[in-house]
Design an enzyme around this catalytic site. Structure first.
Site, PDB file in Angstrom:
ATOM      1  N   ASN A   7       0.632  -1.030   0.348  1.00 60.51           N
ATOM      2  CA  ASN A   7      -0.335   0.136   0.043  1.00 60.51           C
ATOM      3  C   ASN A   7       0.775   1.394  -0.281  1.00 60.51           C
ATOM      4  O   ASN A   7       1.556   1.813   0.761  1.00 60.51           O
ATOM      5  CB  ASN A   7      -0.559   0.337   1.180  1.00 60.51           C
ATOM      6  CG  ASN A   7      -2.058   0.733   1.003  1.00 60.51           C
ATOM      7  OD1 ASN A   7      -1.594   1.939   0.641  1.00 60.51           O
ATOM      8  ND2 ASN A   7      -2.947   0.909   2.804  1.00 60.51           N
ATOM      9  N   ARG A  91      -2.452  -2.178  -3.932  1.00 58.96           N
ATOM     10  CA  ARG A  91      -4.196  -0.619  -3.629  1.00 58.96           C
ATOM     11  C   ARG A  91      -3.785  -0.052  -4.295  1.00 58.96           C
ATOM     12  O   ARG A  91      -2.913   0.337  -3.733  1.00 58.96           O
ATOM     13  CB  ARG A  91      -3.807  -1.026  -2.045  1.00 58.96           C
ATOM     14  CG  ARG A  91      -4.748   0.132  -1.280  1.00 58.96           C
ATOM     15  CD  ARG A  91      -5.121   0.879  -0.402  1.00 58.96           C
ATOM     16  NE  ARG A  91      -6.044   1.589  -0.257  1.00 58.96           N
ATOM     17  CZ  ARG A  91      -6.189   2.531   0.433  1.00 58.96           C
ATOM     18  NH1 ARG A  91      -5.678   3.219   1.175  1.00 58.96           N
ATOM     19  NH2 ARG A  91      -7.596   2.626   0.592  1.00 58.96           N
ATOM     20  N   HIS A 180     -13.519   2.247  -0.399  1.00 62.47           N
ATOM     21  CA  HIS A 180     -13.296   1.471   0.863  1.00 62.47           C
ATOM     22  C   HIS A 180     -13.854   0.117   0.328  1.00 62.47           C
ATOM     23  O   HIS A 180     -14.228  -1.525   0.829  1.00 62.47           O
ATOM     24  CB  HIS A 180     -13.768   1.340   1.839  1.00 62.47           C
ATOM     25  CG  HIS A 180     -13.409   2.633   3.113  1.00 62.47           C
ATOM     26  ND1 HIS A 180     -14.910   3.491   3.744  1.00 62.47           N
ATOM     27  CD2 HIS A 180     -12.045   2.438   3.235  1.00 62.47           C
ATOM     28  CE1 HIS A 180     -14.180   5.002   3.930  1.00 62.47           C
ATOM     29  NE2 HIS A 180     -12.356   4.031   4.271  1.00 62.47           N
ATOM     30  N   GLY A 212     -11.452   7.039   7.932  1.00 61.42           N
ATOM     31  CA  GLY A 212     -12.477   7.694   6.693  1.00 61.42           C
ATOM     32  C   GLY A 212     -13.482   6.960   6.977  1.00 61.42           C
ATOM     33  O   GLY A 212     -13.277   5.450   7.605  1.00 61.42           O
ATOM     34  N   ARG A 241     -12.536  15.297   8.249  1.00 59.86           N
ATOM     35  CA  ARG A 241     -13.914  15.816   6.610  1.00 59.86           C
ATOM     36  C   ARG A 241     -14.435  15.920   7.488  1.00 59.86           C
ATOM     37  O   ARG A 241     -15.624  14.785   7.873  1.00 59.86           O
ATOM     38  CB  ARG A 241     -13.307  13.986   5.966  1.00 59.86           C
ATOM     39  CG  ARG A 241     -12.118  13.473   5.378  1.00 59.86           C
ATOM     40  CD  ARG A 241     -11.993  12.992   4.047  1.00 59.86           C
ATOM     41  NE  ARG A 241     -11.351  11.904   4.333  1.00 59.86           N
ATOM     42  CZ  ARG A 241     -10.730  10.506   4.227  1.00 59.86           C
ATOM     43  NH1 ARG A 241     -11.651   9.804   3.177  1.00 59.86           N
ATOM     44  NH2 ARG A 241      -9.969   9.565   4.324  1.00 59.86           N
ATOM     45  N   GLY A 330     -11.642   0.437  12.457  1.00 59.09           N
ATOM     46  CA  GLY A 330     -10.960   1.215  14.230  1.00 59.09           C
ATOM     47  C   GLY A 330     -12.567   1.405  14.424  1.00 59.09           C
ATOM     48  O   GLY A 330     -12.651   0.810  15.620  1.00 59.09           O
ATOM     49  N   VAL A 331     -13.110   2.422  15.047  1.00 58.79           N
ATOM     50  CA  VAL A 331     -14.146   2.566  15.136  1.00 58.79           C
ATOM     51  C   VAL A 331     -15.382   1.727  15.237  1.00 58.79           C
ATOM     52  O   VAL A 331     -15.524   1.752  16.638  1.00 58.79           O
ATOM     53  CB  VAL A 331     -14.844   4.290  14.430  1.00 58.79           C
ATOM     54  CG1 VAL A 331     -15.560   4.750  16.138  1.00 58.79           C
ATOM     55  CG2 VAL A 331     -13.943   5.025  14.649  1.00 58.79           C
ATOM     56  N   GLY A 332     -15.966   0.848  14.316  1.00 64.38           N
ATOM     57  CA  GLY A 332     -16.502   0.493  13.825  1.00 64.38           C
ATOM     58  C   GLY A 332     -16.394  -0.465  14.800  1.00 64.38           C
ATOM     59  O   GLY A 332     -17.899  -1.637  15.858  1.00 64.38           O
ATOM     60  N   ASN A 334     -14.049  -1.063  17.377  1.00 63.75           N
ATOM     61  CA  ASN A 334     -13.774  -0.725  18.675  1.00 63.75           C
ATOM     62  C   ASN A 334     -14.464   0.149  19.585  1.00 63.75           C
ATOM     63  O   ASN A 334     -14.917  -0.292  21.002  1.00 63.75           O
ATOM     64  CB  ASN A 334     -12.100  -0.388  19.044  1.00 63.75           C
ATOM     65  CG  ASN A 334     -11.405  -1.280  18.082  1.00 63.75           C
ATOM     66  OD1 ASN A 334     -11.271  -2.544  18.862  1.00 63.75           O
ATOM     67  ND2 ASN A 334     -10.684  -0.681  16.978  1.00 63.75           N
ATOM     68  N   GLU A 384      -8.433  -6.056   5.069  1.00 64.62           N
ATOM     69  CA  GLU A 384      -8.261  -5.608   3.497  1.00 64.62           C
ATOM     70  C   GLU A 384      -7.239  -5.858   2.733  1.00 64.62           C
ATOM     71  O   GLU A 384      -6.627  -6.551   1.773  1.00 64.62           O
ATOM     72  CB  GLU A 384      -7.677  -3.464   3.565  1.00 64.62           C
ATOM     73  CG  GLU A 384      -9.444  -3.582   3.346  1.00 64.62           C
ATOM     74  CD  GLU A 384      -9.565  -1.615   4.062  1.00 64.62           C
ATOM     75  OE1 GLU A 384      -8.942  -1.609   5.199  1.00 64.62           O
ATOM     76  OE2 GLU A 384      -9.949  -1.020   3.365  1.00 64.62           O
TER      77      GLU A 384
HETATM   78  P1  ADP Z   1      -8.221   4.364   8.660  1.00 65.69           P
HETATM   79  O1  ADP Z   1      -8.939   4.894   8.088  1.00 65.69           O
HETATM   80  O2  ADP Z   1      -6.398   5.306   8.757  1.00 65.69           O
HETATM   81  O3  ADP Z   1      -7.336   3.059   8.217  1.00 65.69           O
HETATM   82  P2  ADP Z   1      -9.067   3.106  11.497  1.00 65.69           P
HETATM   83  O4  ADP Z   1      -9.974   1.741  10.510  1.00 65.69           O
HETATM   84  O5  ADP Z   1      -7.416   2.008  11.680  1.00 65.69           O
HETATM   85  O6  ADP Z   1      -8.480   3.840   9.772  1.00 65.69           O
HETATM   86  O7  ADP Z   1      -9.105   3.566  12.508  1.00 65.69           O
HETATM   87  C1  ADP Z   1      -9.120   4.800  13.564  1.00 65.69           C
HETATM   88  C2  ADP Z   1      -9.767   5.131  14.510  1.00 65.69           C
HETATM   89  O8  ADP Z   1     -10.377   4.148  14.928  1.00 65.69           O
HETATM   90  C3  ADP Z   1      -9.396   6.491  15.323  1.00 65.69           C
HETATM   91  O9  ADP Z   1     -10.242   7.378  15.061  1.00 65.69           O
HETATM   92  C4  ADP Z   1      -9.556   5.576  16.618  1.00 65.69           C
HETATM   93  O10 ADP Z   1      -9.635   6.598  17.593  1.00 65.69           O
HETATM   94  C5  ADP Z   1     -10.779   4.460  16.108  1.00 65.69           C
HETATM   95  N1  ADP Z   1     -10.424   3.733  16.993  1.00 65.69           N
HETATM   96  C6  ADP Z   1      -9.305   2.810  17.493  1.00 65.69           C
HETATM   97  N2  ADP Z   1      -9.666   2.569  18.969  1.00 65.69           N
HETATM   98  C7  ADP Z   1     -10.840   2.573  19.608  1.00 65.69           C
HETATM   99  C8  ADP Z   1     -11.435   2.832  21.136  1.00 65.69           C
HETATM  100  N3  ADP Z   1     -11.047   1.808  21.559  1.00 65.69           N
HETATM  101  N4  ADP Z   1     -12.457   2.896  20.428  1.00 65.69           N
HETATM  102  C9  ADP Z   1     -13.007   4.313  19.611  1.00 65.69           C
HETATM  103  N5  ADP Z   1     -12.561   4.631  18.752  1.00 65.69           N
HETATM  104  C10 ADP Z   1     -11.621   3.454  18.631  1.00 65.69           C
END
Ligand code: ADP
Length: 400
Positions: A7, A91, A180, A212, A241, A330-332, A334, A384
């Site tokens: 990537n 990628r 994505h 994103g 964004r 990341g957010v979805g 965690n 990915e």
């Molecule tokens: P990218 O789009 O850079 O690939 P990621 O899918 O890695 O991003 O997601 C990054 C985001 O995930 C960050 O904003 C981070 O705050 C969030 N994140 C990671 N761990 C947690 C957590 N435990 N709770 C809430 N948000 C989280």
């Protein structure tokens, strides 16, 4: 077969080396600050100690040569000969309207990637540099391009056209492409596998919520609509964004604040979203921590959640129903707090969440809905890189 997944960005690159016999990562790493005399290479061979070096790396070709040096290094290497790499998967962010699947790289493919530089000026040139660097360092090894946009090429015209003068589509290819795609395709296939149902029987809303973020309506395995558009700026509110807004705001702000087009572009891409509203930055962990006491962080979270929920509703309408909602990235993956906030306001869909299970941290696919829920709600960790490696293997095999 060993497959190297690359990537490549404008000043950095990330890699993973897969042994496809059992789809395991045997090494991964990144090179940052390419173009500088203090570039950083981080190499993580599985089961061995991580290596971090700071050195001059002025171009991508040198960066890849350095990575390959470490892949065959006597101590931190994982290969005895770099020729063990039998294919490389790249990628590539934008495939325009040309590519609806991954493809073996040849001169025409490179010309087509170049042909859409305009549509992804920050990404596609860097992706092509990566392809050419590998071609020069590993001549004769097949390169496969895997596009973020390809999965969304099944969107019908009514979903991908913008309601602006049609000539602009003809002249400049201004339309919605979506991004994505590799992730949405991977998690939707994983969800079907987890549920033991053919994807051709499922209506899925896939929520990729990372830095994103995008949501895709996947009707029987095909993307029929997605929230990102011509660029990854459209759709959801993201880390930095803005996502959707009234386009009239752009000339208005330019006039009032005396901003140039570049400045407005930077405002919408880098200083909006969670950052713009909260004042704390784009990391959801910080927002969640601060929102207990801070109004700005609370508003940022509420807007973020509300906009995701509105898109879910829109895509249920677009497909006339939904069987599965997926949370990923990341957010979805965690944030149980965000998943709770979204799903407890989707009761009209007959959704019921087991909040105990929702709180469990895991790297595995899991169902967070109860057995009474009318819609399956799943958390599916995205991958990915693995999808790129699988596509590379598939394309290389089909070209033999
Ligand atoms: P990218 O789009 O850079 O690939 P990621 O899918 O890695 O991003 O997601 C990054 C985001 O995930 C960050 O904003 C981070 O705050 C969030 N994140 C990671 N761990 C947690 C957590 N435990 N709770 C809430 N948000 C989280």
């Amino acid at each position: 077969m060993k497959i190297f997944v690359l990537n490549c960005g404008s000043s950095s690159l990330k890699y993973q080396l897969y042994d496809m016999t059992d789809e395991i990562v045997i090494a991964s790493g990144k090179v940052e600050r390419i173009g500088m005399d203090d570039a950083i290479l981080t190499h993580e061979p599985t089961g061995k100690e991580e290596v971090k070096i700071v050195t001059e790396i002025l171009e991508h070709t040198t960066a890849i040569e350095k990575v390959f040096e470490y892949l065959v290094h006597p101590e931190s290497g994982v290969l005895s000969d770099i020729r063990e790499i039998q294919a490389v998967g790249h990628r590539v962010v934008h495939g325009g309207e040309v590519f609806s699947d991954s493809v073996m790289v040849n001169e025409q493919v490179k010309a087509a990637i170049k042909g859409v530089f305009d549509l992804a000026p920050l990404h596609n040139p860097a992706n092509l540099v990566g392809i050419e660097a590998v071609e020069s360092v590993l001549p004769g090894v097949p390169n496969v391009a895997v596009f973020d946009t390809a999965f969304h090429q099944t969107m019908p015209k009514k979903a991908f056209m913008y309601p602006i003068p049609k000539i602009l589509y003809k002249k400049h290819k201004i339309r919605r492409y979506g991004f994505h795609g590799t992730s949405h395709k991977y998690v939707s296939a994983k969800a079907a596998e987890f549920l033991g149902k053919p994807i051709e029987e499922l209506k899925i809303v896939s929520c990729h919520i990372g830095n994103g973020a995008s949501i895709t309506a996947i009707d029987r395995g095909k993307s029929v609509d997605t929230s990102m558009g011509m660029t990854p700026l459209e759709g959801l509110m993201m880390g930095t964004r803005s996502g959707d807004l009234d386009p009239a705001i752009i000339p208005f702000v330019m006039g009032k604040e005396d901003l140039t087009l570049n400045e407005v572009n930077s405002m919408l891409n880098k200083h909006s979203g969670l950052t713009g509203i909260s004042g704390y930055g784009s990391d959801m962990r910080d927002i969640e921590e601060k929102m207990v006491t801070d109004e700005g962080a609370k508003l940022a979270f509420d807007m973020y959640e509300y906009r995701i929920r509105k898109y879910i509703g829109a895509y249920v309408a677009a497909m006339d129903g939904v069987d599965v909602i997926i949370f990923t990235a990341g957010v979805g993956e965690n944030s149980d707090i965000l998943r709770k906030a979204i799903t407890e306001n989707l009761t009209y869909l007959g959704i019921e969440i087991d909040q105990e299970i929702n709180r469990v941290r895991s790297k595995k696919v899991r169902r967070i809905s109860t057995s009474n829920s009318k819609v399956e709600v799943l958390v599916v960790p995205t991958n990915e890189e693995l999808m790129i490696a699988r596509d590379t293997l598939r394309i290389v095999k089909s070209n033999k």
